[in-house]
Design a protein around this motif. Structure first.
Motif, PDB file in Angstrom:
ATOM      1  N   ALA A  81      -6.376   4.819  45.360  1.00  0.00           N
ATOM      2  CA  ALA A  81      -5.398   4.390  46.354  1.00  0.00           C
ATOM      3  C   ALA A  81      -5.878   4.722  47.762  1.00  0.00           C
ATOM      4  O   ALA A  81      -5.722   3.933  48.696  1.00  0.00           O
ATOM      5  CB  ALA A  81      -4.054   5.063  46.082  1.00  0.00           C
ATOM      6  N   ARG A  82      -6.498   5.911  47.926  1.00  0.00           N
ATOM      7  CA  ARG A  82      -6.997   6.341  49.226  1.00  0.00           C
ATOM      8  C   ARG A  82      -8.137   5.422  49.689  1.00  0.00           C
ATOM      9  O   ARG A  82      -8.247   5.103  50.871  1.00  0.00           O
ATOM     10  CB  ARG A  82      -7.473   7.784  49.131  1.00  0.00           C
ATOM     11  N   GLY A  83      -8.963   4.978  48.739  1.00  0.00           N
ATOM     12  CA  GLY A  83     -10.074   4.100  49.085  1.00  0.00           C
ATOM     13  C   GLY A  83      -9.604   2.766  49.642  1.00  0.00           C
ATOM     14  O   GLY A  83     -10.198   2.227  50.578  1.00  0.00           O
ATOM     15  N   THR A  84      -8.504   2.228  49.069  1.00  0.00           N
ATOM     16  CA  THR A  84      -8.014   0.929  49.540  1.00  0.00           C
ATOM     17  C   THR A  84      -7.344   1.029  50.901  1.00  0.00           C
ATOM     18  O   THR A  84      -7.245   0.037  51.616  1.00  0.00           O
ATOM     19  CB  THR A  84      -7.010   0.340  48.527  1.00  0.00           C
ATOM     20  N   ASN A  85      -6.882   2.223  51.290  1.00  0.00           N
ATOM     21  CA  ASN A  85      -6.182   2.372  52.567  1.00  0.00           C
ATOM     22  C   ASN A  85      -7.114   2.259  53.765  1.00  0.00           C
ATOM     23  O   ASN A  85      -6.649   2.050  54.888  1.00  0.00           O
ATOM     24  CB  ASN A  85      -5.446   3.719  52.613  1.00  0.00           C
ATOM     25  N   VAL A  86      -8.403   2.431  53.584  1.00  0.00           N
ATOM     26  CA  VAL A  86      -9.344   2.354  54.704  1.00  0.00           C
ATOM     27  C   VAL A  86     -10.278   1.160  54.561  1.00  0.00           C
ATOM     28  O   VAL A  86     -11.234   1.038  55.314  1.00  0.00           O
ATOM     29  CB  VAL A  86     -10.186   3.651  54.806  1.00  0.00           C
ATOM     30  N   THR A  87      -9.993   0.283  53.622  1.00  0.00           N
ATOM     31  CA  THR A  87     -10.938  -0.780  53.298  1.00  0.00           C
ATOM     32  C   THR A  87     -10.495  -2.125  53.866  1.00  0.00           C
ATOM     33  O   THR A  87      -9.324  -2.332  54.197  1.00  0.00           O
ATOM     34  CB  THR A  87     -11.120  -0.875  51.774  1.00  0.00           C
ATOM     35  N   ASP A  88     -11.448  -3.031  53.980  1.00  0.00           N
ATOM     36  CA  ASP A  88     -11.171  -4.394  54.456  1.00  0.00           C
ATOM     37  C   ASP A  88     -11.179  -5.397  53.312  1.00  0.00           C
ATOM     38  O   ASP A  88     -10.414  -6.357  53.315  1.00  0.00           O
ATOM     39  CB  ASP A  88     -12.227  -4.812  55.489  1.00  0.00           C
ATOM     40  N   ILE A  89     -12.061  -5.176  52.339  1.00  0.00           N
ATOM     41  CA  ILE A  89     -12.218  -6.103  51.209  1.00  0.00           C
ATOM     42  C   ILE A  89     -12.331  -5.283  49.932  1.00  0.00           C
ATOM     43  O   ILE A  89     -12.983  -4.230  49.920  1.00  0.00           O
ATOM     44  CB  ILE A  89     -13.490  -6.979  51.381  1.00  0.00           C
ATOM     45  N   VAL A  90     -11.705  -5.771  48.851  1.00  0.00           N
ATOM     46  CA  VAL A  90     -11.823  -5.118  47.550  1.00  0.00           C
ATOM     47  C   VAL A  90     -12.600  -6.034  46.612  1.00  0.00           C
ATOM     48  O   VAL A  90     -12.263  -7.216  46.458  1.00  0.00           O
ATOM     49  CB  VAL A  90     -10.433  -4.816  46.949  1.00  0.00           C
ATOM     50  N   ILE A  91     -13.665  -5.485  46.011  1.00  0.00           N
ATOM     51  CA  ILE A  91     -14.375  -6.199  44.944  1.00  0.00           C
ATOM     52  C   ILE A  91     -13.859  -5.648  43.624  1.00  0.00           C
ATOM     53  O   ILE A  91     -14.033  -4.468  43.320  1.00  0.00           O
ATOM     54  CB  ILE A  91     -15.905  -6.027  45.055  1.00  0.00           C
ATOM     55  N   LEU A  92     -13.196  -6.503  42.852  1.00  0.00           N
ATOM     56  CA  LEU A  92     -12.626  -6.101  41.570  1.00  0.00           C
ATOM     57  C   LEU A  92     -13.631  -6.416  40.467  1.00  0.00           C
ATOM     58  O   LEU A  92     -13.941  -7.582  40.205  1.00  0.00           O
ATOM     59  CB  LEU A  92     -11.311  -6.842  41.323  1.00  0.00           C
ATOM     60  N   VAL A  93     -14.159  -5.359  39.849  1.00  0.00           N
ATOM     61  CA  VAL A  93     -15.153  -5.519  38.784  1.00  0.00           C
ATOM     62  C   VAL A  93     -14.441  -5.513  37.433  1.00  0.00           C
ATOM     63  O   VAL A  93     -13.721  -4.565  37.109  1.00  0.00           O
ATOM     64  CB  VAL A  93     -16.207  -4.391  38.836  1.00  0.00           C
ATOM     65  N   VAL A  94     -14.641  -6.588  36.651  1.00  0.00           N
ATOM     66  CA  VAL A  94     -14.049  -6.693  35.314  1.00  0.00           C
ATOM     67  C   VAL A  94     -15.164  -7.049  34.338  1.00  0.00           C
ATOM     68  O   VAL A  94     -15.944  -7.984  34.590  1.00  0.00           O
ATOM     69  CB  VAL A  94     -12.939  -7.766  35.262  1.00  0.00           C
ATOM     70  N   ALA A  95     -15.256  -6.312  33.240  1.00  0.00           N
ATOM     71  CA  ALA A  95     -16.277  -6.593  32.227  1.00  0.00           C
ATOM     72  C   ALA A  95     -15.895  -7.858  31.473  1.00  0.00           C
ATOM     73  O   ALA A  95     -14.749  -8.022  31.033  1.00  0.00           O
ATOM     74  CB  ALA A  95     -16.409  -5.418  31.276  1.00  0.00           C
ATOM     75  N   ALA A  96     -16.871  -8.763  31.310  1.00  0.00           N
ATOM     76  CA  ALA A  96     -16.595 -10.072  30.707  1.00  0.00           C
ATOM     77  C   ALA A  96     -16.176  -9.957  29.248  1.00  0.00           C
ATOM     78  O   ALA A  96     -15.419 -10.788  28.749  1.00  0.00           O
ATOM     79  CB  ALA A  96     -17.830 -10.965  30.835  1.00  0.00           C
ATOM     80  N   GLU A  97     -16.652  -8.922  28.537  1.00  0.00           N
ATOM     81  CA  GLU A  97     -16.311  -8.806  27.098  1.00  0.00           C
ATOM     82  C   GLU A  97     -15.018  -8.029  26.867  1.00  0.00           C
ATOM     83  O   GLU A  97     -14.387  -8.177  25.819  1.00  0.00           O
ATOM     84  CB  GLU A  97     -17.468  -8.167  26.321  1.00  0.00           C
ATOM     85  N   ASP A  98     -14.603  -7.170  27.849  1.00  0.00           N
ATOM     86  CA  ASP A  98     -13.385  -6.367  27.680  1.00  0.00           C
ATOM     87  C   ASP A  98     -12.153  -7.026  28.271  1.00  0.00           C
ATOM     88  O   ASP A  98     -11.039  -6.859  27.766  1.00  0.00           O
ATOM     89  CB  ASP A  98     -13.567  -4.987  28.332  1.00  0.00           C
ATOM     90  N   GLY A  99     -12.327  -7.737  29.370  1.00  0.00           N
ATOM     91  CA  GLY A  99     -11.192  -8.362  30.031  1.00  0.00           C
ATOM     92  C   GLY A  99     -10.392  -7.367  30.857  1.00  0.00           C
ATOM     93  O   GLY A  99     -10.888  -6.307  31.249  1.00  0.00           O
ATOM     94  N   VAL A 100      -9.128  -7.720  31.109  1.00  0.00           N
ATOM     95  CA  VAL A 100      -8.249  -6.907  31.959  1.00  0.00           C
ATOM     96  C   VAL A 100      -7.816  -5.656  31.205  1.00  0.00           C
ATOM     97  O   VAL A 100      -7.305  -5.736  30.088  1.00  0.00           O
ATOM     98  CB  VAL A 100      -7.017  -7.720  32.404  1.00  0.00           C
ATOM     99  N   MET A 101      -8.016  -4.478  31.835  1.00  0.00           N
ATOM    100  CA  MET A 101      -7.658  -3.194  31.225  1.00  0.00           C
ATOM    101  C   MET A 101      -6.663  -2.460  32.136  1.00  0.00           C
ATOM    102  O   MET A 101      -6.260  -2.973  33.175  1.00  0.00           O
ATOM    103  CB  MET A 101      -8.916  -2.342  31.011  1.00  0.00           C
ATOM    104  N   GLN A 102      -6.298  -1.230  31.724  1.00  0.00           N
ATOM    105  CA  GLN A 102      -5.251  -0.479  32.430  1.00  0.00           C
ATOM    106  C   GLN A 102      -5.593  -0.228  33.898  1.00  0.00           C
ATOM    107  O   GLN A 102      -4.794  -0.484  34.792  1.00  0.00           O
ATOM    108  CB  GLN A 102      -5.005   0.856  31.718  1.00  0.00           C
ATOM    109  N   GLN A 103      -6.808   0.307  34.154  1.00  0.00           N
ATOM    110  CA  GLN A 103      -7.171   0.587  35.544  1.00  0.00           C
ATOM    111  C   GLN A 103      -7.443  -0.685  36.346  1.00  0.00           C
ATOM    112  O   GLN A 103      -7.400  -0.664  37.572  1.00  0.00           O
ATOM    113  CB  GLN A 103      -8.388   1.516  35.606  1.00  0.00           C
ATOM    114  N   THR A 104      -7.719  -1.805  35.651  1.00  0.00           N
ATOM    115  CA  THR A 104      -7.867  -3.092  36.346  1.00  0.00           C
ATOM    116  C   THR A 104      -6.544  -3.488  36.981  1.00  0.00           C
ATOM    117  O   THR A 104      -6.484  -3.872  38.158  1.00  0.00           O
ATOM    118  CB  THR A 104      -8.316  -4.192  35.357  1.00  0.00           C
TER     119      THR A 104
END
Length: 727
Positions: free
Chosen positions: A247-270
């Motif tokens: 949460a702290r990282g997103t407060n000072v950021t301009d762009i978020v790159i969301l990394v998702v594994a192609a074989e696992d899909g959307v998970m809890q921390q995603t």
């Protein structure tokens, strides 16, 4: 009459001679000597100041010298102006006195105060020597003690001037705004390849250094693109324990790159990462990683994200999606170009002039350098010698380091930098503000400390008032029950009812309960300690074993930590820190456990094992055999009649050495051992399945046909805590 005139004439002669000598001394500029008052022989009330050089020449008798007196100095005058002493039996009271302070003011011991409190509505179990008393209770205690009270004059506390530092107003003049690199945060589920992606982008081997392949704390890096642009990347941990750091990282950021594994899909921390980006109002770029694997399904990932309002461009949305393989380095430049393109659309600019503003990303302690912080500069240009304030500490910048540990002279907006020179370690997430001088920094810190103290006092007062209100209601209910009595009878009844509380009140704090686990927590950086404390906050099994945090901090395990652990019978848990051989030997000598880990979930597993070891063993009953009562009779032994049950074993065996219980209508009505066990007329130790027997109990109980006799043994089994930290 003539004799009086002669005496006065002699005095005048003495006075004239003294004045002439004083004039001579003043012409020679004699300073700094001590002047001495003496009395004239004829007039005892008349005094004369003589300089030391006049003392031998002045003819004074020994009687006159004995009458010499010192003039009162200013200090002595102040001492004399003392306040009027209290009369006997009078006590000076003031608001918000503690039990200890009132006892001292009255000249009594604390037990006397507790005894007087029995007549009030205060619950003695909640009263400690440092507990604050109500003014009404203070007056009542003084009066009950046969004394009078006198209110102390209150000193009017001047309202402190707000000396806090604040941000400068936002200036949108194009002349002072210059382009800055975008700050990009990489978010995603644990082990989906975030660190591998950064490793490929900046061509360094960070992933191989990570314990267990999991990023343990935040890092900030600059990536130089072939086109010349710079991108500042923040790498955040993916583990569930580090949600606050993400949460702290997103407060000072301009762009978020969301990394998702192609074989696992959307998970809890995603899902959690998407929520952080939405809360911060930051645009997303989707990086579908591990696309080189045969089981990879990027389209499934895009469709799953639709349920969380992340709509890719091919579905009519505005989120760019890039299929990558961080391990093989495929399509990484496409991802970087997408980031640069989005940054150009955002037109990121900042004011590089004036006082510095920034945010602390991480804080740690270094053995040689002292407290260090990683920060992102958001405004102004940071240089050596700048005076900064963050939280309740300040720094005069001694050195600046880039992400590779190389010393730099300055840091402009959007650039991550490590700052050396802090007086104490600030907390991650604190705002950095530059001030004009060290004195100004100390003023800011003093004000912030004062505000925090006032807020804490306000909260404490609210708790005290709530407790007092609760006890007052109970007291009023109790008074209503005694309403039919006279006031003397009511006071006597109230005193008698509460006297046991006075007797049972412990004189000192009891020793540490054996069923308590005391912890000393040490971490490498502030965020790691914060994550562990957040996990410990979820502990909800106090009835099983109490968990107390004695101390937490950053840095390696020290001798002070060992002393604390010894005093509280505690255990030291360290995360990504070290303990040298001398510390380990000292801990072994004192029997102190030091548990060091580099992976968060292993530390929590070890903590749960330690909690389990503090739990008392549970007694488990294991059934060995079962028998039914088919008939009842009795035998006579001397003058005693002993009931006997005729039984048949239908399961297992009956062992006379084991424990037994008698069950009737599914209720256990007896537990104990057998006084006799016979097969026909022979005493036996064991009766097996299908055999008949006669038995009697160690207690004179009547049997009923249909009763169940259970033979069992008790085993102690180690209990396990029911606490679930969530991963």
């Amino acid at each position: 009459m003539n004799r009086g005139l002669v005496l006065r004439f002699e005095n005048l002669v003495q006075l004239r001679g003294a004045c002439l000598q004083l004039r001579a001394l003043s012409s020679r500029k004699v300073y700094g000597a001590q002047w001495k008052p003496v009395q004239l022989s004829a007039h005892p009330m008349g005094s004369l100041l003589l300089h030391p050089q006049l003392w031998p020449k002045h003819r004074l008798t020994s009687a006159a010298l004995s009458q010499c007196r010192h003039l009162a100095t200013k200090e002595e005058t102040k001492k004399k102006k003392k306040k009027a002493p209290l009369t006997k039996g009078e006590v000076e009271i003031r608001q918000k006195m503690t039990v200890q302070e009132l006892a001292q003011a009255m000249g009594k011991d604390i037990d006397h105060i507790y005894e007087a409190l029995l007549y009030t509505d205060i619950n003695l179990d909640s009263v400690e020597p440092d507990s604050i008393l109500n003014e009404d209770h203070i007056k009542m205690i003084v009066q009950k003690s046969g004394m009078k009270y006198k209110s102390a004059k209150l000193k009017e506390e001047k309202e402190r001037k707000n000396t806090d530092a604040v941000k400068r107003q936002v200036v949108n003049y194009p002349a002072v705004l210059t382009p800055r690199p975008p700050v990009v945060t990489i978010l995603g589920h644990v082990d989906h390849g975030k660190t591998t992606l950064l490793d490929s982008l900046r061509k360094t081997q960070v992933a191989s250094m990570e314990a267990g392949g999991i990023t343990q704390h935040i890092g900030a890096f600059i990536v130089h693109m072939p086109s010349g642009e710079k991108i500042t990347f923040l790498d955040t941990p993916g583990h569930a324990a580090f949600s606050a750091m993400r949460a702290r990282g997103t407060n000072v950021t301009d762009i978020v790159i969301l990394v998702v594994a192609a074989e696992d899909g959307v998970m809890q921390q995603t899902i959690e990462s998407i929520q952080h980006a939405k809360n911060a109002g930051v645009p997303l770029i989707l990086a579908i990683n591990k696309c080189d694997k045969p089981e990879a399904d990027p389209e499934r990932v895009k469709k799953e994200l639709l349920a969380h309002d992340v709509v890719c461009e091919e579905f009519g949305g505005d989120v760019q999606a890039v299929n990558i393989s961080a391990l093989k380095g495929e399509n990484l430049m496409v991802l970087a170009e997408a980031t640069v393109a989005l940054a150009e659309m955002l037109e990121l600019k900042a004011d590089a002039t004036g006082l510095v503003e920034g945010t602390i990303i991480e804080s740690r302690k270094d053995k040689g350098k002292g407290p260090l912080t990683t920060a992102i500069i958001q405004r102004g240009t940071l240089r050596k010698g700048c005076v900064l304030v963050a939280g309740k500490t300040w720094a005069k910048v001694r050195f600046l380091f880039d992400e590779n540990g190389k010393a730099v002279d300055s840091a402009s907006p959007g650039i991550p930098v490590e700052i050396m020179g802090w007086k104490e370690s600030p907390s991650a997430g604190d705002e950095i503000l530059e001030v004009e001088s060290e004195q100004r920094a100390q003023e800011v810190v003093a004000w912030r400390t004062y505000v925090e103290q006032q807020e804490r006092m306000k909260k404490d007062l609210e708790v005290i008032e709530a407790k007092q209100k609760e006890h007052r209601l109970e007291y009023e209910k109790q008074q209503q029950k005694l309403a039919h009595l006279t006031w003397r009878q009511r006071k006597a009844a109230l005193y008698k009812a509460n006297k046991h509380l006075m007797l049972s009140r412990p004189k000192e704090r009891p020793e540490m309960d054996e069923n308590t686990l005391s912890l000393i927590v040490k971490g490498d950086v502030d965020g790691s300690v914060e994550a562990i404390l957040n996990i410990l906050d979820s502990y909800d099994c106090e009835d099983e074993c109490k968990l107390e945090i004695v101390y937490f901090g950053m840095g390696d395990v020290t001798e002070n930590d060992i002393s604390l652990a010894e005093a509280f019978n505690g255990v030291i848990f360290g995360f990504s820190v070290k303990a040298n051989e001398g510390i380990k030997k000292l801990a072994d000598k004192k029997g102190i456990k030091i548990k060091l880990h580099n992976i968060i979930y292993k530390l929590i597993e070890d903590l749960k094992d330690e909690l389990n070891s503090r739990l008392p063993p549970a007694v488990v009953e294991t059934t060995i055999g079962e028998a039914s009562v088919l008939d009842t009779f009795s035998v006579t032994a001397g003058k005693n009649r002993i009931p006997v049950a005729g039984c048949r074993v239908h399961k297992g065996l009956l062992d006379r050495k084991r424990k037994f219980k008698l069950i009737r209508n599914r209720d256990v009505i007896w537990k104990g051992s057998l006084s006799s066990l016979k097969h026909h007329k022979d005493d036996v130790q064991v009766i097996k399945t299908g055999m008949d027997c006669g038995l009697s109990l160690d207690k004179n109980l009547e049997f009923s046909i249909g009763d169940e006799i259970i033979c069992y043994e008790e085993k102690e089994v180690q209990q396990t805590t029911s606490w679930d930290p969530g991963f």
